[in-house]
Design an enzyme around this catalytic site. Structure first.
Site, PDB file in Angstrom:
ATOM      1  N   ASN A   1       0.865  -0.973  -0.023  1.00  0.00           N
ATOM      2  CA  ASN A   1       0.077  -0.022   0.119  1.00  0.00           C
ATOM      3  C   ASN A   1       0.877   1.247  -0.144  1.00  0.00           C
ATOM      4  O   ASN A   1       1.329   1.557   0.956  1.00  0.00           O
ATOM      5  CB  ASN A   1      -0.799   0.100   1.145  1.00  0.00           C
ATOM      6  CG  ASN A   1      -1.538   1.284   1.337  1.00  0.00           C
ATOM      7  OD1 ASN A   1      -1.860   2.045   0.564  1.00  0.00           O
ATOM      8  ND2 ASN A   1      -2.244   1.461   2.581  1.00  0.00           N
TER       9      ASN A   1
ATOM     10  N   LYS B   1       0.149   4.424  -0.727  1.00  0.00           N
ATOM     11  CA  LYS B   1      -0.245   5.623  -0.179  1.00  0.00           C
ATOM     12  C   LYS B   1      -0.094   6.793  -1.131  1.00  0.00           C
ATOM     13  O   LYS B   1       0.087   6.530  -2.232  1.00  0.00           O
ATOM     14  CB  LYS B   1       0.225   5.804   1.166  1.00  0.00           C
ATOM     15  CG  LYS B   1      -0.153   4.552   2.135  1.00  0.00           C
ATOM     16  CD  LYS B   1       0.015   4.673   3.519  1.00  0.00           C
ATOM     17  CE  LYS B   1       0.041   3.700   4.394  1.00  0.00           C
ATOM     18  NZ  LYS B   1      -0.124   3.694   5.672  1.00  0.00           N
TER      19      LYS B   1
ATOM     20  N   HIS C   1      -9.555   0.889   5.385  1.00  0.00           N
ATOM     21  CA  HIS C   1      -8.414   1.272   5.737  1.00  0.00           C
ATOM     22  C   HIS C   1      -8.495   2.309   6.889  1.00  0.00           C
ATOM     23  O   HIS C   1      -9.324   3.253   6.801  1.00  0.00           O
ATOM     24  CB  HIS C   1      -7.354   1.670   4.812  1.00  0.00           C
ATOM     25  CG  HIS C   1      -5.913   1.774   5.238  1.00  0.00           C
ATOM     26  ND1 HIS C   1      -5.323   2.682   6.094  1.00  0.00           N
ATOM     27  CD2 HIS C   1      -4.750   1.063   5.292  1.00  0.00           C
ATOM     28  CE1 HIS C   1      -4.298   2.552   6.354  1.00  0.00           C
ATOM     29  NE2 HIS C   1      -3.867   1.499   5.755  1.00  0.00           N
TER      30      HIS C   1
ATOM     31  N   GLU D   1      -5.356  -5.352  10.939  1.00  0.00           N
ATOM     32  CA  GLU D   1      -4.232  -4.332  10.950  1.00  0.00           C
ATOM     33  C   GLU D   1      -4.698  -3.229  12.141  1.00  0.00           C
ATOM     34  O   GLU D   1      -5.468  -2.328  12.243  1.00  0.00           O
ATOM     35  CB  GLU D   1      -4.639  -3.297   9.962  1.00  0.00           C
ATOM     36  CG  GLU D   1      -3.948  -3.787   8.475  1.00  0.00           C
ATOM     37  CD  GLU D   1      -3.515  -2.632   7.775  1.00  0.00           C
ATOM     38  OE1 GLU D   1      -2.224  -2.671   7.406  1.00  0.00           O
ATOM     39  OE2 GLU D   1      -4.113  -1.628   7.231  1.00  0.00           O
TER      40      GLU D   1
ATOM     41  N   GLY E   1       2.297   2.409  10.463  1.00  0.00           N
ATOM     42  CA  GLY E   1       3.361   3.500  10.475  1.00  0.00           C
ATOM     43  C   GLY E   1       3.884   3.876  11.710  1.00  0.00           C
ATOM     44  O   GLY E   1       4.596   4.907  11.868  1.00  0.00           O
TER      45      GLY E   1
ATOM     46  N   SER F   1       3.077  -2.062  10.224  1.00  0.00           N
ATOM     47  CA  SER F   1       4.868  -1.982  10.468  1.00  0.00           C
ATOM     48  C   SER F   1       5.508  -3.088  10.115  1.00  0.00           C
ATOM     49  O   SER F   1       6.650  -3.388  10.801  1.00  0.00           O
ATOM     50  CB  SER F   1       5.189  -1.721  11.962  1.00  0.00           C
ATOM     51  OG  SER F   1       4.461  -0.158  12.101  1.00  0.00           O
TER      52      SER F   1
ATOM     53  N   GLY G   1       2.728  -1.294   4.235  1.00  0.00           N
ATOM     54  CA  GLY G   1       2.918   0.224   3.916  1.00  0.00           C
ATOM     55  C   GLY G   1       4.053   0.750   3.653  1.00  0.00           C
ATOM     56  O   GLY G   1       4.697   0.839   2.369  1.00  0.00           O
ATOM     57  N   GLY G   2       4.679   1.502   4.276  1.00  0.00           N
ATOM     58  CA  GLY G   2       6.009   2.053   4.035  1.00  0.00           C
ATOM     59  C   GLY G   2       6.957   1.247   3.309  1.00  0.00           C
ATOM     60  O   GLY G   2       7.766   1.787   2.354  1.00  0.00           O
TER      61      GLY G   2
HETATM   62  C1  PEP Z   1      -0.895   0.409   5.834  1.00  0.00           C
HETATM   63  O1  PEP Z   1      -1.052   1.473   6.059  1.00  0.00           O
HETATM   64  O2  PEP Z   1      -1.650  -0.520   5.409  1.00  0.00           O
HETATM   65  C2  PEP Z   1       0.254  -0.309   6.754  1.00  0.00           C
HETATM   66  C3  PEP Z   1       0.609  -1.446   6.811  1.00  0.00           C
HETATM   67  O3  PEP Z   1       1.268   0.710   6.894  1.00  0.00           O
HETATM   68  P1  PEP Z   1       2.732   0.264   7.662  1.00  0.00           P
HETATM   69  O4  PEP Z   1       3.291  -0.684   7.002  1.00  0.00           O
HETATM   70  O5  PEP Z   1       3.600   1.599   7.049  1.00  0.00           O
HETATM   71  O6  PEP Z   1       2.477   0.322   8.970  1.00  0.00           O
END
Ligand code: PEP
Length: 243
Positions: A10, A12, A89, A161, A167, A203, A224-225
């Site tokens: 993802n 973003k 989300h 999640e 994040g 994360s 995500g990141g």
């Molecule tokens: C997300 O936003 O779905 C996510 C998992 O972000 P991150 O991995 O950055 O925590």
């Protein structure tokens, strides 16, 4: 139900167009399995489709068609070849006030358009501290999946999640993830008599993926990141999908 684990990125709105170009150069030739899905910023979707990646969209409109400036419908997403969509989300819930009714409409539109909804659910830190995690999971799942048929339920992926893990570089214990994933699977089984895929998100990064990947009831990861940095994303894919 698909057996192979899945990794969904993802991205973003993290990346500039130049960074997307660099990212594509770095991953091209290394990632082309249908079990790796990238959800780029909507504007960049055509670049990923051109390279034949399995592509998802980060959000769709709750309505089918009409005067909804700035939105993309599930049907439109399907017509350009998208196979997955994130829905529910926590960033959509908190910054855009999406509630479970809106999420439910989006899921139904996605199913009608033949797109796999990736439904995100998870507790806030306050709910966790009050030991309300399972209660929240149950009520969100029941409302978001209202009137989804048992035939369609199998197509959906649930992403567990925890909101407080997104994040933040903080993750639950392995036992907590296992227990909450089992709870989600059991709940769906009780209601629909069907097995579904449940993935973990929050994360996930190259340093924790090996231990996360050892949790035996988790069917993959939402990233995500780390999905915006080619080297990190490739390491995660290597551990989860290519092993
Ligand atoms: C997300 O936003 O779905 C996510 C998992 O972000 P991150 O991995 O950055 O925590």
């Amino acid at each position: 139900m698909e057996n192979k684990k899945i990794v969904i990125g993802n991205q973003k709105i993290y990346m500039s167009v130049n960074e997307v170009g660099e990212f594509l150069k770095e991953i091209t030739g290394k990632v082309l399995t249908s079990n790796v899905v990238i959800c780029p910023t909507t504007l960049y979707i055509p670049y990923f489709l051109k390279h034949r990646y399995s592509v998802g969209i980060q959000n769709v409109c709750e309505y089918d068609v009409g005067q909804y400036t700035g939105e993309v419908s599930a049907q439109q997403a399907s017509e350009i070849g998208l196979k997955y969509a994130l829905v529910g989300h926590s960033e959509r819930r908190s910054y855009y006030n999406e509630d479970n009714d809106v999420i439910n409409s989006k899921i139904k539109n996605l199913l009608k358009a033949n797109i796999i909804p990736v439904l995100c659910v998870g507790e806030t830190s306050e709910e966790k501290n009050l030991f309300k995690t399972k209660k929240v999971l149950k009520s969100d799942l029941i409302s978001c999946l209202n009137k989804v048929s048992s035939e369609d339920i199998e197509k959906i992926i649930i992403a567990y999640e925890p909101v407080w893990a997104i994040g933040t570089k903080r993750i639950p214990t392995m036992a907590e993830i296992k227990s909450n994933v089992a709870y989600i699977k059991d709940l769906i089984k009780q209601i629909y008599k069907k097995e579904i895929r449940v993935i973990y998100g929050g994360s996930v990064n190259p340093n924790n993926i090996e231990k996360l990947n050892r949790i035996d009831n988790v069917d993959g990861f939402l990233v995500g990141g780390s999905s915006t940095k080619a080297e990190e994303f490739l390491k995660i894919i290597e551990v989860v999908v290519n092993q």
